[in-house]
Design a protein around this motif. Structure first.
Motif, mmCIF file in Angstrom:
data_model
loop_
_atom_site.group_PDB
_atom_site.id
_atom_site.type_symbol
_atom_site.label_atom_id
_atom_site.label_comp_id
_atom_site.label_asym_id
_atom_site.label_seq_id
_atom_site.Cartn_x
_atom_site.Cartn_y
_atom_site.Cartn_z
ATOM 1 N N THR A 1 -6.379 -10.382 1.474
ATOM 2 C CA THR A 1 -6.453 -9.754 2.353
ATOM 3 C C THR A 1 -7.418 -8.671 2.321
ATOM 4 O O THR A 1 -8.268 -8.502 3.632
ATOM 5 N N HIS A 2 -7.592 -8.140 1.336
ATOM 6 C CA HIS A 2 -8.749 -7.102 1.027
ATOM 7 C C HIS A 2 -8.828 -6.784 -0.539
ATOM 8 O O HIS A 2 -7.980 -7.485 -1.204
ATOM 9 N N VAL A 3 -9.920 -5.856 -0.637
ATOM 10 C CA VAL A 3 -10.358 -5.899 -2.217
ATOM 11 C C VAL A 3 -9.304 -5.000 -3.197
ATOM 12 O O VAL A 3 -9.502 -5.173 -4.305
ATOM 13 N N HIS A 4 -8.509 -4.199 -2.504
ATOM 14 C CA HIS A 4 -7.763 -3.185 -3.325
ATOM 15 C C HIS A 4 -7.211 -3.981 -4.588
ATOM 16 O O HIS A 4 -6.357 -5.016 -4.407
ATOM 17 N N PRO A 5 -6.962 -3.201 -5.621
ATOM 18 C CA PRO A 5 -6.582 -3.885 -6.793
ATOM 19 C C PRO A 5 -4.603 -4.148 -6.771
ATOM 20 O O PRO A 5 -4.505 -5.157 -7.362
ATOM 21 N N ALA B 1 -12.245 -2.837 8.651
ATOM 22 C CA ALA B 1 -11.167 -1.807 9.113
ATOM 23 C C ALA B 1 -10.504 -1.119 7.887
ATOM 24 O O ALA B 1 -11.361 0.063 7.594
ATOM 25 N N HIS B 2 -9.544 -1.589 7.238
ATOM 26 C CA HIS B 2 -9.072 -0.984 6.212
ATOM 27 C C HIS B 2 -10.306 -0.905 4.885
ATOM 28 O O HIS B 2 -10.422 0.044 4.258
ATOM 29 N N THR B 3 -10.960 -2.250 4.822
ATOM 30 C CA THR B 3 -12.246 -2.152 4.112
ATOM 31 C C THR B 3 -13.096 -2.991 4.618
ATOM 32 O O THR B 3 -12.996 -3.444 5.971
ATOM 33 N N GLY C 1 -2.313 -7.454 6.181
ATOM 34 C CA GLY C 1 -3.092 -6.604 5.375
ATOM 35 C C GLY C 1 -2.816 -4.981 5.488
ATOM 36 O O GLY C 1 -1.728 -4.808 6.012
ATOM 37 N N ASP C 2 -3.486 -4.418 5.000
ATOM 38 C CA ASP C 2 -3.151 -3.007 5.118
ATOM 39 C C ASP C 2 -3.942 -2.090 6.314
ATOM 40 O O ASP C 2 -4.044 -0.832 6.166
ATOM 41 N N PHE C 3 -4.522 -2.524 7.297
ATOM 42 C CA PHE C 3 -5.026 -1.733 8.414
ATOM 43 C C PHE C 3 -3.908 -1.036 9.066
ATOM 44 O O PHE C 3 -4.189 -0.167 9.837
HETATM 45 ZN ZN LIG Z 1 -5.237 -1.480 0.421
#
Ligand SMILES: [Zn+2]
Length: 320
Positions: free
Chosen positions: A104-108, A181-183, A200-202
């Motif tokens: 969904t996005h890059v965060h670990p 958005a979030h990233t 995801g995280d937005f």
């Molecule tokens: Zn995130």
């Protein structure tokens, strides 16, 4: 692509990689994986509470698992340190090979386990922007976790534009790109038949919004993503954030209004010539604090309310 669990588990042990600052204070040994069935052949896997200071309510990012005769389609890969637990939870619901993995996005907390699942045979898909974010020099949030292992990188990438569609297991899966958005490289994953969208995280309902401007996120893009979500979702669509509880589209409007309310207040103070410190001291989130669980709890350097207000301030100051 045949699943081979014992050798995969051996690989896991050797691939477990130490997280840098992002993972500080996480008690990996304490994390349990909780499985929730959300559709006929769709499951959500979440970490347990109380082990991850950055996500007190549920450790790491939520995983999606679509199962069936065509193999497993997986959304996000959690922390690398708990891949063995994630795999054990998957094997309780399906013995099929894990064929596809999307981030969904890059965060670990969503990608650090990528390399482990790729080495089990999964084909990794994500936004081109996400791949670029991962390739940036270590030290920035999001690319520290598995730096150096090429298996962590998406093999199939896509940009903005029409959704990528996968047809498998009786489902149509849409990978829907979201403008920064979030990233800078967010994707929503929609399961058309199950009527579920992993967003995801937005959006988050534990703590205030986190927009990672160091990794390409923008306030405007996050607001736009919320609008897109409201348009895509039907009345019964289950919206599944990367963290927090499952929601539906009626939960989006008040969240968006809260962001707009804080944004208006911060803009007003900027117009009055106030500094970031003055804006933070004014506690502009106060009208919303009672409705945002975890908004004022401390994680790392400060509260998520302060982090959010600082982000809004810098985005507006920068004319973004
Ligand atoms: Zn995130």
């Amino acid at each position: 692509m045949k699943s081979s669990m014992p050798s995969s588990l051996l690989v896991l042990v050797s691939v477990t990689i130490c997280l840098s600052t992002w993972g500080q204070g996480i008690d990996y040994a304490k994390i349990e994986i909780l499985t929730e069935k959300i559709g006929p052949n769709l499951y959500m896997l979440s970490g347990s509470a109380g082990a991850d200071p950055g996500h007190e309510d549920a450790a790491g990012g939520r995983i999606g698992i679509l199962t069936g005769p065509d193999g497993i389609f997986m959304v996000d890969a959690q922390y690398a340190q708990i891949t063995d637990k994630v795999l054990a939870a998957i094997r309780k619901i399906s013995s099929e090979p894990i064929r596809f993995l999307v981030n969904t996005h890059v965060h670990p907390d969503h990608t650090a386990g990528n390399a482990n699942f790729v080495k089990m045979g999964a084909l990794l898909l994500a936004r081109e922007e996400l791949r670029e974010e991962m390739l940036r020099p270590p030290g920035r949030a999001g690319n520290v976790a598995s730096a150096g292992d090429p298996a962590r990188l998406p093999v199939v990438t896509y940009g903005m534009g029409d959704p990528v569609k996968l047809r498998m297991d009786g489902e149509i899966v849409d990978l829907i790109p979201v403008r920064a958005a979030h990233t800078g490289g967010d994707t929503m994953i929609r399961f058309e038949n199950a009527d579920v969208i992993m967003i995801g995280d937005f959006y988050r309902n534990y703590g205030y919004p986190f927009i990672d401007t160091n990794n390409g996120g923008t306030l405007k893009g996050a607001l736009e993503a919320l609008d897109v979500t409201m348009k895509l979702a039907g009345p019964n669509t289950k919206l599944v954030p990367g963290h927090g509880t499952v929601i539906n589209r009626t939960d989006i409007a008040p969240y968006r209004d809260m962001i707009l309310g804080v944004q208006a207040k911060v803009q007003q103070m900027i117009n009055e010539g106030k500094s970031e410190q003055q804006v933070l001291a004014a506690k502009v989130t106060a009208p919303y604090d009672a409705k945002v669980p975890g908004g004022l709890s401390r994680a790392g350097t400060g509260t998520s309310a302060d982090r959010f207000v600082s982000m809004v301030y810098s985005q507006l100051k920068g004319g973004k």
